[in-house]
Motif scaffolding. Sequence first.
Motif, PDB file in Angstrom:
ATOM      1  N   GLU A 223       0.828  -1.212   0.000  1.00 41.92           N
ATOM      2  CA  GLU A 223       0.000   0.000   0.000  1.00 41.92           C
ATOM      3  C   GLU A 223       0.858   1.257   0.000  1.00 41.92           C
ATOM      4  O   GLU A 223       0.561   2.224  -0.694  1.00 41.92           O
ATOM      5  CB  GLU A 223      -0.919   0.029   1.228  1.00 41.92           C
ATOM      6  CG  GLU A 223      -2.177  -0.789   1.037  1.00 41.92           C
ATOM      7  CD  GLU A 223      -3.043  -0.776   2.285  1.00 41.92           C
ATOM      8  OE1 GLU A 223      -3.028   0.247   3.022  1.00 41.92           O
ATOM      9  OE2 GLU A 223      -3.723  -1.793   2.530  1.00 41.92           O
ATOM     10  N   LEU A 224       1.914   1.228   0.808  1.00 39.16           N
ATOM     11  CA  LEU A 224       2.788   2.403   0.855  1.00 39.16           C
ATOM     12  C   LEU A 224       3.430   2.634  -0.507  1.00 39.16           C
ATOM     13  O   LEU A 224       3.550   3.772  -0.967  1.00 39.16           O
ATOM     14  CB  LEU A 224       3.877   2.230   1.919  1.00 39.16           C
ATOM     15  CG  LEU A 224       3.407   2.246   3.367  1.00 39.16           C
ATOM     16  CD1 LEU A 224       4.594   2.072   4.313  1.00 39.16           C
ATOM     17  CD2 LEU A 224       2.690   3.557   3.677  1.00 39.16           C
ATOM     18  N   LEU A 225       3.827   1.526  -1.167  1.00 33.81           N
ATOM     19  CA  LEU A 225       4.457   1.665  -2.481  1.00 33.81           C
ATOM     20  C   LEU A 225       3.490   2.273  -3.487  1.00 33.81           C
ATOM     21  O   LEU A 225       3.896   2.976  -4.406  1.00 33.81           O
ATOM     22  CB  LEU A 225       4.939   0.300  -2.982  1.00 33.81           C
ATOM     23  CG  LEU A 225       6.093  -0.329  -2.206  1.00 33.81           C
ATOM     24  CD1 LEU A 225       6.429  -1.696  -2.774  1.00 33.81           C
ATOM     25  CD2 LEU A 225       7.320   0.570  -2.238  1.00 33.81           C
ATOM     26  N   ALA A 226       2.196   2.008  -3.293  1.00 34.41           N
ATOM     27  CA  ALA A 226       1.203   2.512  -4.229  1.00 34.41           C
ATOM     28  C   ALA A 226       0.763   3.927  -3.897  1.00 34.41           C
ATOM     29  O   ALA A 226      -0.109   4.482  -4.555  1.00 34.41           O
ATOM     30  CB  ALA A 226      -0.016   1.577  -4.245  1.00 34.41           C
ATOM     31  N   THR A 227       1.337   4.506  -2.841  1.00 36.52           N
ATOM     32  CA  THR A 227       0.948   5.852  -2.434  1.00 36.52           C
ATOM     33  C   THR A 227       1.880   6.881  -3.079  1.00 36.52           C
ATOM     34  O   THR A 227       3.093   6.777  -2.932  1.00 36.52           O
ATOM     35  CB  THR A 227       1.040   5.985  -0.903  1.00 36.52           C
ATOM     36  OG1 THR A 227       0.304   4.915  -0.312  1.00 36.52           O
ATOM     37  CG2 THR A 227       0.494   7.324  -0.428  1.00 36.52           C
ATOM     38  N   PRO A 228       1.299   7.849  -3.794  1.00 38.48           N
ATOM     39  CA  PRO A 228       2.153   8.868  -4.422  1.00 38.48           C
ATOM     40  C   PRO A 228       2.999   9.595  -3.373  1.00 38.48           C
ATOM     41  O   PRO A 228       2.513   9.903  -2.286  1.00 38.48           O
ATOM     42  CB  PRO A 228       1.155   9.827  -5.066  1.00 38.48           C
ATOM     43  CG  PRO A 228      -0.102   9.040  -5.212  1.00 38.48           C
ATOM     44  CD  PRO A 228      -0.115   8.059  -4.091  1.00 38.48           C
ATOM     45  N   GLY A 229       4.255   9.828  -3.690  1.00 39.25           N
ATOM     46  CA  GLY A 229       5.124  10.605  -2.807  1.00 39.25           C
ATOM     47  C   GLY A 229       5.589   9.852  -1.572  1.00 39.25           C
ATOM     48  O   GLY A 229       6.113  10.455  -0.639  1.00 39.25           O
ATOM     49  N   SER A 230       5.421   8.536  -1.555  1.00 44.60           N
ATOM     50  CA  SER A 230       5.809   7.767  -0.376  1.00 44.60           C
ATOM     51  C   SER A 230       7.310   7.860  -0.120  1.00 44.60           C
ATOM     52  O   SER A 230       8.140   7.680  -1.017  1.00 44.60           O
ATOM     53  CB  SER A 230       5.413   6.308  -0.578  1.00 44.60           C
ATOM     54  OG  SER A 230       6.161   5.486   0.280  1.00 44.60           O
ATOM     55  N   ARG A 231       7.653   8.113   1.144  1.00 45.48           N
ATOM     56  CA  ARG A 231       9.075   8.182   1.493  1.00 45.48           C
ATOM     57  C   ARG A 231       9.684   6.796   1.539  1.00 45.48           C
ATOM     58  O   ARG A 231      10.864   6.616   1.276  1.00 45.48           O
ATOM     59  CB  ARG A 231       9.253   8.871   2.846  1.00 45.48           C
ATOM     60  CG  ARG A 231       9.318  10.376   2.732  1.00 45.48           C
ATOM     61  CD  ARG A 231       9.802  10.989   4.029  1.00 45.48           C
ATOM     62  NE  ARG A 231      11.026  10.351   4.515  1.00 45.48           N
ATOM     63  CZ  ARG A 231      11.432  10.424   5.778  1.00 45.48           C
ATOM     64  NH1 ARG A 231      10.704  11.075   6.663  1.00 45.48           N
ATOM     65  NH2 ARG A 231      12.544   9.856   6.136  1.00 45.48           N
ATOM     66  N   LEU A 232       8.842   5.791   1.890  1.00 42.36           N
ATOM     67  CA  LEU A 232       9.349   4.428   1.918  1.00 42.36           C
ATOM     68  C   LEU A 232       9.832   4.025   0.530  1.00 42.36           C
ATOM     69  O   LEU A 232      10.899   3.435   0.376  1.00 42.36           O
ATOM     70  CB  LEU A 232       8.266   3.459   2.393  1.00 42.36           C
ATOM     71  CG  LEU A 232       8.763   2.010   2.494  1.00 42.36           C
ATOM     72  CD1 LEU A 232       9.538   1.801   3.772  1.00 42.36           C
ATOM     73  CD2 LEU A 232       7.643   1.011   2.387  1.00 42.36           C
ATOM     74  N   THR A 233       9.032   4.358  -0.499  1.00 43.67           N
ATOM     75  CA  THR A 233       9.427   4.036  -1.868  1.00 43.67           C
ATOM     76  C   THR A 233      10.755   4.703  -2.199  1.00 43.67           C
ATOM     77  O   THR A 233      11.646   4.092  -2.791  1.00 43.67           O
ATOM     78  CB  THR A 233       8.342   4.507  -2.860  1.00 43.67           C
ATOM     79  OG1 THR A 233       7.071   4.097  -2.361  1.00 43.67           O
ATOM     80  CG2 THR A 233       8.566   3.915  -4.218  1.00 43.67           C
ATOM     81  N   ASP A 234      10.906   5.957  -1.800  1.00 37.98           N
ATOM     82  CA  ASP A 234      12.168   6.661  -2.043  1.00 37.98           C
ATOM     83  C   ASP A 234      13.331   5.951  -1.380  1.00 37.98           C
ATOM     84  O   ASP A 234      14.426   5.869  -1.932  1.00 37.98           O
ATOM     85  CB  ASP A 234      12.087   8.094  -1.500  1.00 37.98           C
ATOM     86  CG  ASP A 234      11.383   9.013  -2.483  1.00 37.98           C
ATOM     87  OD1 ASP A 234      11.300   8.638  -3.678  1.00 37.98           O
ATOM     88  OD2 ASP A 234      10.918  10.087  -2.057  1.00 37.98           O
ATOM     89  N   GLU A 235      13.080   5.430  -0.168  1.00 38.76           N
ATOM     90  CA  GLU A 235      14.151   4.763   0.565  1.00 38.76           C
ATOM     91  C   GLU A 235      14.474   3.400  -0.051  1.00 38.76           C
ATOM     92  O   GLU A 235      15.634   3.001  -0.132  1.00 38.76           O
ATOM     93  CB  GLU A 235      13.751   4.568   2.035  1.00 38.76           C
ATOM     94  CG  GLU A 235      13.454   5.850   2.791  1.00 38.76           C
ATOM     95  CD  GLU A 235      14.708   6.486   3.382  1.00 38.76           C
ATOM     96  OE1 GLU A 235      15.781   5.868   3.254  1.00 38.76           O
ATOM     97  OE2 GLU A 235      14.606   7.592   3.950  1.00 38.76           O
ATOM     98  N   LEU A 236      13.413   2.685  -0.470  1.00 36.13           N
ATOM     99  CA  LEU A 236      13.623   1.352  -1.023  1.00 36.13           C
ATOM    100  C   LEU A 236      14.234   1.408  -2.416  1.00 36.13           C
ATOM    101  O   LEU A 236      15.077   0.598  -2.770  1.00 36.13           O
ATOM    102  CB  LEU A 236      12.292   0.592  -1.078  1.00 36.13           C
ATOM    103  CG  LEU A 236      11.723   0.069   0.228  1.00 36.13           C
ATOM    104  CD1 LEU A 236      10.347  -0.539   0.001  1.00 36.13           C
ATOM    105  CD2 LEU A 236      12.640  -0.977   0.846  1.00 36.13           C
ATOM    106  N   PHE A 237      13.762   2.371  -3.212  1.00 34.44           N
ATOM    107  CA  PHE A 237      14.236   2.477  -4.590  1.00 34.44           C
ATOM    108  C   PHE A 237      14.747   3.885  -4.833  1.00 34.44           C
ATOM    109  O   PHE A 237      14.076   4.697  -5.458  1.00 34.44           O
ATOM    110  CB  PHE A 237      13.096   2.163  -5.566  1.00 34.44           C
ATOM    111  CG  PHE A 237      12.442   0.842  -5.308  1.00 34.44           C
ATOM    112  CD1 PHE A 237      13.119  -0.343  -5.566  1.00 34.44           C
ATOM    113  CD2 PHE A 237      11.164   0.781  -4.804  1.00 34.44           C
ATOM    114  CE1 PHE A 237      12.514  -1.555  -5.316  1.00 34.44           C
ATOM    115  CE2 PHE A 237      10.560  -0.441  -4.557  1.00 34.44           C
ATOM    116  CZ  PHE A 237      11.242  -1.611  -4.809  1.00 34.44           C
TER     117      PHE A 237
END
Lengths: 321, 218
Positions: A223-237
């Motif tokens: 769900e976090l990955l599917a959220t625009p602007g997610s910081r987790l996504t920035d950290e993971l990728f």
Amino acid sequence: MIKVSGLRKAYGSVVALDGVDLHVRKGEIFGVLGQSGAGKSTLLRCVNLLERPTGGTVTVGGRDLTALGEGELRRARQGIGMIHQHFALLSSRTVAGNVAFPLEIMGMPRDRRAKRVEELLELVGLAGKAGAHPAQLSGGQKQRVGIARALAGEPSVLLSDEATSALDPGTTQSILALLKRLNRELGLTILLITHEMDVIKAICDSAAIMSEGRIQEAGPIPELLATPGSRLTDELFPLPPAEPGSVTITFTGSYSGRADEPVVSQVVRKFDVDVNILGGALEDVAGVSAGRLRVRLTGEESDAALGYLRDRGLLVEVASR
Amino acid sequence: MTWSDMAPLLWEATGQTAQMVLWSTLFTVLFGLPLGVALVGADRDGLFPAPIARRILGLVVNVGRSLPFIVLMIAVIPVTRLITGTTIGTGAAAVPLTIGAVPFFARLVETALREVGRDVVQAAQAMGASRVTIVAKVLLPEALPGLIAALTVTVVTLISYSAMAGVIGGGGLGDLAVRYGYQRFETALMIVTVVVLVVLVQAVQSIGDAVSRRLTRR
Ligand SMILES: Nc1ncnc2c1ncn2[C@@H]1O[C@H](COP(=O)(O)OP(=O)(O)OP(=O)(O)O)[C@@H](O)[C@H]1O
Ligand SMILES: [Mg+2]
């Protein structure tokens, strides 16, 4: 399983936790990320009340721990396992003695204790080491002793503060595999703290990012990955800062196709566009294939192409010009 | 003075020293160990925080430690009489010896206990251990090598204090050296007495070191 609400903790004028809400569901592995000093350890130590919060409540397995008296709290803690970055083993005791310690605290009779210690050492793969002293063990073996000890009281919850941070990458992977196996086989709920992205990728179902005593974002990882602007996504990728007009495509669990489906070449074939790839990464996260791609689209049908990608369930973000 | 004159004197004096040191060691541990635990536990972030009591204890211990033993010995004569009913003899000497050694030993115990990692104590708390359990099963066992070293230093100190205590009626090797060696110019006896004291101290230190080393599991 663990519910934290409105948690505050101040050390004098230093506010370590500034209103933290967290919900860890039964049977999941929940990872908390954050920079040094963000308050992660304080949060974890508030969950078993090693640290008394200044405000807010902590509920574990339906019991409000902040409302318990000292004796009740001690008994409640026996049902919450904890593992530590530097293992925190008793150097004066053998491996078996360390694992037996929580059983002694619970008042288990000696003969049953010996049997239980044997089972626990078997469970963590240390059956032959019962008589060794911690000083004779490797870091990975010490953490296995720590895990066996934490599981002695058959806890429903395991807390872990940087349990793999003192270990090399190979040993880290084997400890993570052990935690994942315990999570699956025993239905153990795990709340862990880490600064290593690999830990989140390898075993976590949900995650939270902390900063300055607050939760920035929290939830199931897909769900976090599917959220625009997610910081987790920035950290993971991690990707370089987006240039104006560039397009960031995030592949997530909610994406209908497979991550290795050739969407980019499909787009190029279907629409009159050119695709220039600027960067990207693809990995297995929380059991699903996920990743990010940074591209620049040029051509008449750019907007239509983006629409097509969105329809496929991909998260498409266009950096403003 | 021949060896056959000296031997019975030495034998008796060694016995008196041993008695003074043994009794005072026993009572020093009995009072000093809990005091050392209290000094650590009463810290603001200790097991049973009591900052005011902690400060008072610390002060009392420092006063005890800064008094020269010879002064303390005379100052506590009323206490000695109260406890033993007399102010002379090896039993009476054990009182000032104990009072002198307790603060010293308590500080050493405090230092040894502080060597035990906070994380180990916290791990025990996280397991639901009571404070008594933490003291008995974590702090003391984990600090044992350091505690043995502290005990060794204390016994050595008590042997040297006992030489002074002997002078006010306790007997022992120190008294022997003063009475014969100094006052009657029996240099040979004086030298032999010193040798016996050195051997005694050396033996205590070696045994203490060996035990402490055997218990260290790091
Ligand atoms: N016992 C304490 N006394 C005073 N301040 C403390 C105490 N424990 C933590 N703090 C402060 O609270 C804040 C949060 O600390 P905490 O240890 O929870 O951070 P963290 O996220 O675990 O950091 P790290 O990744 O470095 O372990 C920091 O500013 C820290 O200095
Ligand atoms: Mg921390």
